[in-house]
Design an enzyme around this catalytic site. Sequence first.
Site, short mmCIF file in Angstrom:
data_model
loop_
_atom_site.label_atom_id
_atom_site.label_comp_id
_atom_site.label_asym_id
_atom_site.label_seq_id
_atom_site.Cartn_x
_atom_site.Cartn_y
_atom_site.Cartn_z
N SER A 74 8.36 4.50 0.23
CA SER A 74 7.31 3.74 -0.44
C SER A 74 7.27 4.07 -1.93
O SER A 74 7.16 3.17 -2.77
CB SER A 74 5.96 4.06 0.20
OG SER A 74 4.95 3.27 -0.38
N SER A 121 0.87 -1.17 0.00
CA SER A 121 0.00 0.00 0.00
C SER A 121 0.90 1.22 0.00
O SER A 121 1.85 1.30 0.78
CB SER A 121 -0.92 0.00 1.23
OG SER A 121 -1.82 1.09 1.14
N GLU A 122 0.61 2.19 -0.87
CA GLU A 122 1.58 3.27 -1.09
C GLU A 122 1.77 4.17 0.12
O GLU A 122 2.73 4.92 0.19
CB GLU A 122 1.24 4.08 -2.35
CG GLU A 122 -0.15 4.62 -2.43
CD GLU A 122 -1.09 3.73 -3.23
OE1 GLU A 122 -1.04 2.50 -3.04
OE2 GLU A 122 -1.89 4.28 -4.02
N ASN A 123 0.86 4.09 1.10
CA ASN A 123 1.07 4.85 2.33
C ASN A 123 2.00 4.15 3.32
O ASN A 123 2.00 4.48 4.50
CB ASN A 123 -0.27 5.21 2.99
CG ASN A 123 -1.10 3.99 3.33
OD1 ASN A 123 -1.17 3.07 2.54
ND2 ASN A 123 -1.72 3.99 4.49
#
Lengths: 226, 226, 217, 217
Positions: free
Chosen positions: D93, D51-53
Amino acid sequence: MIDKRVRNIEAALEGITDGAVILLGGFGVVGQPQELLGGLIHHDARDLTIVSNNAGFGSPSLPPLFATGRVAKLICSFPRPAPPPFEELYRSGKIALEIVPQGTLAERVRAAACGIPAFYTPTAAGTDLARGKETREFKGRTYVMEHALHADVALIQAWRADRWGNLTYRGTGRNFNPVMAMAADLTIVQTRHIAELGELDPETIVTPGIFVDRIVQIDSSDPPPA
Amino acid sequence: MIDKRVRNIEAALEGITDGAVILLGGFGVVGQPQELLGGLIHHDARDLTIVSNNAGFGSPSLPPLFATGRVAKLICSFPRPAPPPFEELYRSGKIALEIVPQGTLAERVRAAACGIPAFYTPTAAGTDLARGKETREFKGRTYVMEHALHADVALIQAWRADRWGNLTYRGTGRNFNPVMAMAADLTIVQTRHIAELGELDPETIVTPGIFVDRIVQIDSSDPPPA
Amino acid sequence: MINEIKSPSRTDMAARVARDIPEGWYVNLGLGLPTLIPDYIPKDREVVFHSENGVLGMGPVPPKDQTDTWLINATKQNITLLKGAALFHHADSFGMIRGGHIDLCVLGAYEVAQNGDIANWSTAQNDAIPAVGGAMDLCSGAKRLWVLMEHMTKDGRSRIVERCTYPLTAASVVKRVYTNLAVLDVTPRGFEVIDIAPNLTFEDLQSRTSARLSRSE
Amino acid sequence: MINEIKSPSRTDMAARVARDIPEGWYVNLGLGLPTLIPDYIPKDREVVFHSENGVLGMGPVPPKDQTDTWLINATKQNITLLKGAALFHHADSFGMIRGGHIDLCVLGAYEVAQNGDIANWSTAQNDAIPAVGGAMDLCSGAKRLWVLMEHMTKDGRSRIVERCTYPLTAASVVKRVYTNLAVLDVTPRGFEVIDIAPNLTFEDLQSRTSARLSRSE
């Protein structure tokens, strides 16, 4: 099941080819993967480029690797004091040396890892090490353009690793290791300890497994007193 | 004795001036420093530029800050859904909006933190968001030149902090916080917990205190279920 | 003539620098003389020492029997970590340096010029293997660069020069120079004398310095 | 005419993608349809979701009473962490994403063109507040970009096009498209049909597709 563990050093180093660019973790001997380097001495890949902060002073394994004559180039920030095999090869013109300021070296490796082909840095502007390099002014200050430093292989020393390749380091053994681990097509890790999956706290993992291809557990010894 | 703790939010926000560029940590409301933002609502600095991944959807504090009319510009990757105050200001042309791809936003902030004035990225090449931007080819692929995004102030939410300003985060509350904490002239942190100096393990500190100027301990609540 | 001057000892020089470092600064120290500085910071003054191999909050060299050999500094000596120390990787460490987060860097040098140029990485002798380490990053990145060095070479040439003759480490970066004879600020008007060794006159100092000096106002 | 075709359900479409994801891949999933994919990965096949967070090793949505609200995904739903998960910050990320470390990204789209262009962030309507999020980074950075979407719009236009009419998210990046009617590879010769819905002929498919299709060899 994802399991990046391999049974021994030979398996860990399998497939390294002639001409490979190899990132070598460690600052001095702390965090330098001695046993992987030792394995590389008996490997058959030639014309290697080694990217390492130092030229192997105090290292039991890097000078013998130079002595094999299979290293064509060293990209390095501080190759002094130079151990005899490196010094001899250098003076006889048998090894190329590219000197890169230490922070620029780290940032070039990080750029390769992060998909940044080039960036500007104030380091070395106006010095001999910027000769022939493109420069550019931003807000009245001169910066040097530097390129990403990609590699085929990274040799890494970790303290703990799980089968997914998540890593932690110990003390200043961290240094270049997490940066280099991200920047190679094939990242090979020697680890002192294997952790069960889930044993490493997600909050404290330094290198996520996504960057790691192979892990070999080695009962290596602590660095010698310095 | 180095002690970056301040007694309350007012003291934490002291000295923010008109025209300040303010980095705001958080992704959605997780890791967004609500109480510092709340304090900013009652501050007198005007013409602010807020750098935030979102426009305040679900946030108790960011929409009321927009409603004060004291934010002149939002630099943002995803301002949707837009809470009413932002939407109205935007549609009436009273707030400027700069849309930046999320990874480019993070990297521009990191570049500012790390002394890199500009870098090249493949993101947005060939799209409307690259219009008017310098592009360049490296190895046959087109990249966009992006500039460092410096800020006067960063508002950060941490989980634990010691008096030197060393920080850890919780879960995905980390997000932009450690990146933004490095990139401002004045980094202000609200932390849920204060740790004794030496209590945070040097191996697991995420933001070293060098980047932090002020810490205020706030018994904030956990993010609401999402 | 040099021998007539009662020069401060090396430890006096380090102590003189330590006096000028206020509480709360983040400080990186180069090889040699600068490594003596922490010994002269008063115990109740918290100064945070940075080592470019990934340490903030570096403490003194440990007793032999309590050494953790996984902890070294940039000169590759074993160190300790103080309470409040943090560890990080090389890209983050040099991000700190390049990004201007280090309040002060104190380095040795071969030469410092009146425009703030510093030469400390290479004597351009053809037989030396070149090596730069982190010197260029530190010189261009630190918020303040101070140089701590002998005022003159062993063969009596001034290291305080109009223009560096050795290859530059960085251009226009030095803010202050501490030598065994004086403390000099680098200003837009060149070197300004801030402090001078006991029994040494301004004229004595000028006669030992190839760059022109001015008195502090 | 569309209604004649027995289209697979949304879950069937997600399951079809899941079938093609091998063990060991690191995968990022976009909003909407792609979020259904993990439910169809067999339990004994380890796939690591990003997840990009700042998460690798994302697990399913937790039961309400076991929610840690400090854990969300990029669509801001609460998530769990699997054994082996790691947390990191946004620059790291997106470094992973931009640096080509994500083996696969599956996104929805408005349109995909035969040269691999994708349009999925903006319909260029003047009244919408623009918002891009991580779409451009993911499209240009992931090692492979697959698109999962309905073959046609609600008003019957093909989303598989010669040239995108909506603003691009990234140029020449899509490798494969999964729709309710077919699976298409993007090749140097344009769209190649890999799989086709039951009871649908190649000609039926072509008639519903504005770009020219070729048969897989």
